[in-house]
Design an enzyme around this catalytic site. Sequence first.
Site, mmCIF file in Angstrom:
data_model
loop_
_atom_site.group_PDB
_atom_site.id
_atom_site.type_symbol
_atom_site.label_atom_id
_atom_site.label_comp_id
_atom_site.label_asym_id
_atom_site.label_seq_id
_atom_site.Cartn_x
_atom_site.Cartn_y
_atom_site.Cartn_z
ATOM 1 N N HIS A 1 1.649 11.245 -2.377
ATOM 2 C CA HIS A 1 0.388 11.126 -1.641
ATOM 3 C C HIS A 1 -0.276 12.490 -1.717
ATOM 4 O O HIS A 1 0.074 13.404 -0.970
ATOM 5 C CB HIS A 1 0.659 10.715 -0.196
ATOM 6 C CG HIS A 1 -0.538 10.165 0.498
ATOM 7 N ND1 HIS A 1 -0.558 9.869 1.831
ATOM 8 C CD2 HIS A 1 -1.771 9.851 0.036
ATOM 9 C CE1 HIS A 1 -1.741 9.398 2.165
ATOM 10 N NE2 HIS A 1 -2.492 9.379 1.095
ATOM 11 N N HIS B 1 0.847 -1.195 0.000
ATOM 12 C CA HIS B 1 0.000 0.000 0.000
ATOM 13 C C HIS B 1 0.881 1.243 0.000
ATOM 14 O O HIS B 1 1.868 1.326 0.745
ATOM 15 C CB HIS B 1 -0.894 0.002 1.251
ATOM 16 C CG HIS B 1 -1.635 1.285 1.469
ATOM 17 N ND1 HIS B 1 -1.295 2.179 2.460
ATOM 18 C CD2 HIS B 1 -2.689 1.833 0.810
ATOM 19 C CE1 HIS B 1 -2.119 3.219 2.424
ATOM 20 N NE2 HIS B 1 -2.974 3.034 1.436
#
Length: 681
Positions: free
Chosen positions: A375, A328
């Site tokens: 991100h 992830h």
Amino acid sequence: MAKPYEFNWQKPVPSFLQEGSMFDRYEEESFVFEPNCLFKVDEFGFFLTWKSEGKEGQVLECSLINSIRYGTVPKDPKILAALEAVGKTENELEGRIVCVCSGTDLVNLNFTYMVAESTEDAKQWSDGLKSVIHNFRANNVCPMTCLKKHWMKLAFLTNTNGKIPVRSITRTFASGKTEKVIFQALKELGLPSGKNDEIEPSAFTYEKFYELTQKICPRTDIEDLFRKINGDKTDYLTVDQLVSFLNEHQRDPRLNEILFPFYDTKRALQIIETYEPDEDLKSKGLMSSDGFCRYLMSDENAPVFLDRLELYQEMEHPLAHYFISSSHNTYLIGRQFGGKSSVEMYKQVLLAGCRCVELDCWDGKGEDQEPIITHGKAMCTDILFKEVIQAIKETAFETSEYPVILSFENHCSKYQQYKMSKYCEDIFGDLLLKQPLETHPLEAGRPLPSPNDLKRKILIKNKRLKPEVEKKQLEALKSMMEAGETAAPVSILEDDTEEEIESADQEEEAHPEYKFGSELSADDLSQKESVANLKKAVDDAEQENNKKGVITAEDEQAWMASYKYVGATTNIHPYLSTLINYAQPVKFQGFATAEERNIHYNMSSFNESVGLGYLKTHAIEFVNYNKRQMSRIYPKGGRVDSSNYMPQIFWNAGCQMVSLNYQTPGRPTRPLNQRRAAWTV
């Protein structure tokens, strides 16, 4: 008769590695330069050792080596000057530097550089070292072999006199033992026992080390078991007592009696012959407590079949029938908020056996408009998409030939999507699966191909256009480019509607729990008023802290309270759409709908909370869904510290891609994920 258990954990170590070669060694970060080091690998492939004249021996465990690469020419002028001083000029270094990357986890890495005398030597050692690392069987050897490994390490850690310092031995047994106990044990064995004493390597044999360990760390549990078996009446076991113990306690009663026969007298005598050190007892068919201890600490008593630590299952079933080791937010090396992104992480997770990595793709803001990976809106640094693709190509199939899945979270404009597509095509080449296999067309009811069918292939997971829309846009793109309109990839059909996405999961989000407004939970409603006030503060904090490089706990809480996820784009470039085949994400509309559609190449993602909810309410339906098509589980957004959930509950339901934060060291779940092999039935 029960057969002796054979576990071959060794990889052949080439003779030139055992004999050793001379290299100049350096480390860039701490500026270490050590010329004329003799590098060797031991016969078992446990250690890479080196020693130069007048310096102590150094040891690096091969199990800690992640990769062997060719190093680039160093940029540090100090290192270049040191190399030039030993006759190696800058223009001669290309192809002569071997880089050894090692670390106890995937984030805290060390890079040791070995400069060979020639490019031929560098290639030979690079290939040789690659052949002995990643020996997963050697990480599961028995306690007796582990003791031998500790003894060998001590023997290599010699001082400038070529002797073993007593202080090295005291450090080995430092946990919970005082130095006096260790000094006394050494004295009883007739070895030098002073704090500053040294021991001749020839005097410190393996048997001496084994006796030392038994004195300092006696196996009282085995002693108690030994006395229980013989009734505490003698100091040995008879053959009958040993046979009874082996059949009643050691042998798994669930095993097939034909494939795994019971122990008998003949087999018990073989065990005594192999493990009993006392020749007198051995001749009488008796076993001492020492022999019993050696037997129980051998490979014959592993809790699992060690030959099954590597691939032993059939790999001809559909992809949905396998667990797929998944990462992830692969690019992050720390926290989810204010963390750093690294290309190196992609190399490390793939070398660790991961087969599904995540790429959060965003538009680059520079003049070159290069797509980046980061991100989004979380104050994380960014890396170039094309550098990640290159890193994936270099390491995708180093430790496994089974397919790699790239999970795109695509936030890019069409122009940058086009660049992404071209990078994948140009860099991966034939490794990229651009079209479905002829034997497995994209049709409803057709099972997915097997891992064997897709060996050394890279698959892209991204939303895909409806076939008719994709065809129309490709034709428009082709006609525009034939007409010489170079801007075609930028401007083509920028007004696409969401309906053009085939079963698009327009709500598939990495962090749906961060949404606000009508979708706030009851617990969140009380915070709604404070959210608006915090948004401006977060924006200001982001700008300020980007300058300072500091993220405070208050900043993190403010971001968590006000963050709203920007969903992945549904405006897909047709060229990227053509590269999607067996991993097509769709909006999850229920298990009944998925069963009715029966499209095996469709898959959906669930955060851990949603996935757990389905397990509680629709467990059987979830299991049946996973028999047919793939599902992906990922950590909830609240895990800002990159912590992990327990993956076992989702594996139990057959979820294939249970994505974990590989970057988090010291957590029990990542080693558990690594034990779950890259592709397992």
